[in-house]
Design an enzyme around this catalytic site. Structure first.
Site, short mmCIF file in Angstrom:
data_model
loop_
_atom_site.label_atom_id
_atom_site.label_comp_id
_atom_site.label_asym_id
_atom_site.label_seq_id
_atom_site.Cartn_x
_atom_site.Cartn_y
_atom_site.Cartn_z
N CYS A 35 0.88 -1.15 0.00
CA CYS A 35 0.00 0.00 0.00
C CYS A 35 0.92 1.21 0.00
O CYS A 35 1.51 1.54 1.03
CB CYS A 35 -0.92 0.04 1.23
SG CYS A 35 -1.94 1.53 1.27
N CYS A 38 -0.43 4.29 2.40
CA CYS A 38 -0.50 4.17 3.86
C CYS A 38 -0.16 2.76 4.31
O CYS A 38 1.03 2.45 4.42
CB CYS A 38 -1.88 4.62 4.39
SG CYS A 38 -3.31 4.00 3.52
N SER A 39 -1.14 1.90 4.57
CA SER A 39 -0.83 0.55 5.05
C SER A 39 -2.00 -0.40 4.85
O SER A 39 -2.15 -1.36 5.59
CB SER A 39 -0.48 0.59 6.54
OG SER A 39 -1.59 1.06 7.28
N CYS A 40 -2.85 -0.13 3.84
CA CYS A 40 -3.99 -0.99 3.58
C CYS A 40 -3.55 -2.44 3.44
O CYS A 40 -2.58 -2.73 2.71
CB CYS A 40 -4.73 -0.55 2.31
SG CYS A 40 -5.34 1.15 2.38
#
Lengths: 200, 109
Positions: free
Chosen positions: A105, A108-110
């Site tokens: 991602c 961000c950090s999906c």
């Protein structure tokens, strides 16, 4: 430990937020405890490894997972029961002899947290997010994974709406194993694409 | 116009920080509490996922790059909750002082 900066630490700031929100009746500390307990006990890479093991042994389920990941999870009784976003798409991407998939991602950090639990630190790092879309083979090499030149690398950039999980290739010599034994061959990193499934 | 969080393809980052193959989901208590706060507040409709993401993306570049992952979540959480009027900034500062003071008292017995 004394420091020159006297601003409150993240731990203090977090505790203050939690206490205020609890006192105001916005969210109770008990709700947070329950959420954390649920994540730690039920959402973990073993769930993803089981999805892989069953995909390896049940052709119809594998086909369903690849065409409609949400339906595949539902068929296994593992739907997005977290209740956060029922409209979130879960997509399974399959490694073959010619294609290797890796997930990131960049914004961000999906990550498929509802299935696998929180993402690992390296997945959330700026270095991984910046570099895996730019030079995936170099990044995979850092993880000890060297791919042949004739294997194409596909990098999947996750979004708020779509989360990915890699279906690694079944390793050689893995015939006749139970689903549990097969799941043991699938480390978490193989579900993200920075490792392969292990040989038995 | 993109912002600092959009790091895909940017050069200048070094090696990916490696960790143990199996690491606990949360290495600090406050990490778990922040993560839980974000998820539960969104699930309860106190804040939307979009406005929370927007707050993260509005962080000044220097703040963003020097903050750890969970520090970024914490910063955005404070920003949204105060901006939306769920919490008052002064109340929050006062609570932080109370928590810090209690921590000091506890530490010194």
């Amino acid at each position: 430990m004394p420091t020159a900066d006297h601003s409150p630490t993240p731990a203090v700031r977090t505790a203050a937020l939690e206490r205020l929100l609890d006192r105001r009746g916005v969210v109770s500390s008990t709700e947070l405890d329950d959420w954390i307990d649920d994540v730690v006990s039920r959402r973990n890479p073993a769930a993803g490894a089981t999805v892989v093991a069953r995909a390896w042994t049940e052709p119809a389920l594998r086909e369903l997972l690849l065409t409609d990941g949400n339906a595949g999870l539902d068929a296994m009784g593992l739907g997005w029961a977290f209740g956060l976003h029922a409209d979130r798409r879960f997509q399974v991407v399959e490694n073959t002899a010619r294609v290797h998939n890796v997930v990131v991602c960049t914004l961000c950090s999906c990550y498929p947290t509802a299935l696998l639990g929180p993402p690992p630190g390296w997945y959330k790092s700026d270095a991984y997010r910046a570099r895996v879309v730019l030079e995936p083979r170099a990044v995979l090499r850092e993880f000890g994974l060297e791919l042949d030149d004739d294997v194409a690398v596909r990098v999947w950039d996750s979004t708020a709406q779509t989360r990915y999980m890699v279906l690694p290739a079944r390793p050689a010599g893995a015939q006749g194993l139970s689903v549990e034994e097969l799941a043991e061959l699938v480390p978490r990193n193989a579900l993200v694409g920075t490792a392969l499934a292990r040989r038995p | 116009m993109t912002r600092i969080h959009d790091v895909g393809g940017r050069r200048g980052f070094g090696p990916v920080p490696q960790a143990e193959e199996v690491e606990p989901p949360f290495t600090e208590t406050w990490h778990a509490r922040v993560f839980a706060l974000v998820r539960v507040l969104i699930a309860r409709g106190v804040m939307s996922h979009n406005e929370f993401r927007f707050a993260r993306e509005q962080m000044p570049p220097n703040t963003y790059l020097s903050a750890s992952y969970y520090e970024r979540l914490l910063h955005a959480l404070e920003t949204v909750l105060v901006a939306d009027g769920v919490l008052d900034a002064e109340d929050l500062a006062r609570e932080q002082g109370a928590v810090a003071g209690k921590a000091q008292t506890d530490a010194h017995g």
